[in-house]
Scaffold this active site. Structure first.
Site, PDB file in Angstrom:
ATOM      1  N   GLU A  93       0.824  -1.207   0.000  1.00  0.00           N
ATOM      2  CA  GLU A  93       0.000   0.000   0.000  1.00  0.00           C
ATOM      3  C   GLU A  93       0.854   1.251   0.000  1.00  0.00           C
ATOM      4  OE1 GLU A  93      -3.971  -0.331   2.308  1.00  0.00           O
ATOM      5  OE2 GLU A  93      -2.603  -1.803   3.130  1.00  0.00           O
ATOM      6  N   CYS A 106       3.651   8.482   0.970  1.00  0.00           N
ATOM      7  CA  CYS A 106       3.953   7.598   2.095  1.00  0.00           C
ATOM      8  C   CYS A 106       4.025   6.177   1.520  1.00  0.00           C
ATOM      9  CB  CYS A 106       2.840   7.735   3.137  1.00  0.00           C
ATOM     10  SG  CYS A 106       3.016   6.597   4.502  1.00  0.00           S
ATOM     11  N   CYS A 113       3.729  -6.308   8.608  1.00  0.00           N
ATOM     12  CA  CYS A 113       4.783  -5.829   9.526  1.00  0.00           C
ATOM     13  C   CYS A 113       4.966  -6.846  10.645  1.00  0.00           C
ATOM     14  CB  CYS A 113       4.390  -4.473  10.112  1.00  0.00           C
ATOM     15  SG  CYS A 113       5.679  -3.790  11.190  1.00  0.00           S
ATOM     16  N   CYS A 117       2.704  -3.300  17.211  1.00  0.00           N
ATOM     17  CA  CYS A 117       2.197  -2.089  17.867  1.00  0.00           C
ATOM     18  C   CYS A 117       0.677  -2.215  17.982  1.00  0.00           C
ATOM     19  CB  CYS A 117       2.576  -0.858  17.071  1.00  0.00           C
ATOM     20  SG  CYS A 117       4.355  -0.753  16.758  1.00  0.00           S
ATOM     21  N   CYS A 120      -1.953  -0.125  15.790  1.00  0.00           N
ATOM     22  CA  CYS A 120      -1.744  -0.112  14.340  1.00  0.00           C
ATOM     23  C   CYS A 120      -2.426  -1.304  13.663  1.00  0.00           C
ATOM     24  CB  CYS A 120      -0.246  -0.144  14.056  1.00  0.00           C
ATOM     25  SG  CYS A 120       0.141  -0.321  12.324  1.00  0.00           S
ATOM     26  N   CYS A 344      -2.290   7.271   9.056  1.00  0.00           N
ATOM     27  CA  CYS A 344      -1.250   6.587   9.824  1.00  0.00           C
ATOM     28  C   CYS A 344      -1.796   5.386  10.581  1.00  0.00           C
ATOM     29  CB  CYS A 344      -0.695   7.537  10.876  1.00  0.00           C
ATOM     30  SG  CYS A 344       0.724   8.407  10.320  1.00  0.00           S
TER      31      CYS A 344
END
Ligand code: SF4
Length: 364
Positions: A93, A106, A113, A117, A120, A344
């Site tokens: 993405e 971005c 990942c 976190c 997220c 984000c």
């Protein structure tokens, strides 16, 4: 698995060597580099200044582009999110954010990942794999071609942020390779000074990056002023706690250029890390370590099933004022593209309802 060479990840000298192995003169490599990186062409058929037989041979052994666009989402504020697939079917993405004076892209450094976190959405994918330099470069080609037309020079400057999916410092070699390709004046000419890499705090890689002269800027995602809470929000903290992280930041700080600042990103979670006391703790922490840094406050971008709400505007403002009263330069980042899952911490290969413009199966 496709064994063809991904040409978008090769520097100009590497492309020259590559065409020479095919028995072609060096200038063909330079031509090919300009076609891929300056004109941002994504198929050999379009590179009509190369002889037809060379194009045919290239398509047998190499790829001019490997990412396929699955969907494009455009939000009311002009933010665009691209959901793409790698040649082996993994999601990638990228988000294009138009701004008055410059555009920001971005990009992702990994598919998914490995870090966990808790605020997220990307974390929920786990690590699918790290992206290649070519896949990193292609994300920028796709976003610029879509925003301005194939090969059209962007009217404003382009800033890049490695803040999409993935932990960039866990893919540092490919990231730096991709950035070097992008900085070539014969290509896109996006210099490292225009690039910011955001890390959750991979301490050995921060120290490695500090040694590199043509490195990008660095941002650290902090999210908490003390270990106990940071362990919970960002489990990487158990491996490299705040003290170690800030010591690495001190080393990195010594390599900053004039006018360059280290950035700390602080996601604002309602009732979790946004109290006045936590603002004071954060200011004291940074001041105690004597780090010349700025802090970006990022209101959390909520998404099911994440258990957090964003801090209120008043709380964010109060937090900012406390930091500033203690001499810390603080900015509030306005969320962009929340409704299309482009903001984000929201990148998790989400499809959104079709009332927002989507383009399925397009290839820019
Ligand atoms: S915030 Fe960044 S490092 Fe943490 S899980 Fe999400 S993508 Fe990974």
């Amino acid at each position: 698995m496709d064994n063809a060479v991904q040409l978008t990840g090769l520097s100009q000298p590497e492309l020259v060597t590559f065409v020479e192995t095919l028995g072609e003169p060096a200038y063909r490599g330079r031509q090919l580099f300009a076609a891929l990186q300056h004109r941002r062409l994504r198929s050999f058929d379009e590179i009509t200044d190369l002889p037809k037989d060379l194009r045919a041979r290239l398509s047998e052994v190499a790829r001019a582009a490997t990412l396929k666009i699955e969907s494009r989402y455009i939000s009311d504020d002009g933010t665009r999110r691209y959901l793409m697939k790698t040649h082996d079917g993994l999601p990638v993405e990228t988000v294009f954010i138009p701004e008055e004076r410059r555009d920001t892209i971005c990009f992702s450094s990994q598919s998914g990942c490995p870090l966990q976190c808790t605020f997220c959405l990307t974390a929920q994918l786990g690590l699918l794999r790290s992206l290649t330099a070519g896949e990193i470069v292609e994300q920028i080609h796709i976003a610029l071609n879509d925003a301005y037309g194939t090969g059209v020079k962007p009217p404003r400057g382009t800033n890049l942020v490695a803040m999409g999916a993935g932990e960039p410092l866990l893919n540092l070699d490919q990231l730096l390779k991709g950035l070097r390709v992008m900085s070539d004046p014969q290509g896109m000419h996006i210099v490292p000074n225009r690039v910011t890499v955001s890390t959750a705090g991979v301490v050995p890689r921060i120290l490695e990056l500090a040694q590199i002269s043509d490195r990008p800027h660095l941002a650290i995602s902090l999210a908490a002023p003390a270990d106990e809470l940071r362990n919970e929000l960002m489990p990487i903290n158990k491996r490299w706690p705040i003290q170690e992280l800030l010591s690495a930041c001190r080393v990195f700080e010594k390599t900053l250029k004039p006018n360059e600042r280290l950035t700390f990103e602080y996601v604002m979670l309602d009732g979790v890390n946004d109290s006045d006391e936590q603002a004071r703790q954060l200011a004291n922490l940074l001041n105690r370590h004597n780090i010349k840094a700025k802090v970006n406050l990022i209101p959390h971008n909520p998404a099911d099933p994440l258990p957090y709400r964003p801090s209120t505007d008043e709380t964010v403002e109060r937090f900012k004022n406390i930091l500033e009263s203690k001499g810390i330069h603080t900015y509030v980042r306005r969320p962009r593209g929340r409704e299309i899952f482009a903001a984000c911490g929201q990148l998790a290969a989400r499809q959104v309802p079709l009332n927002i413009e989507t383009l399925v199966g397009a290839n820019t």
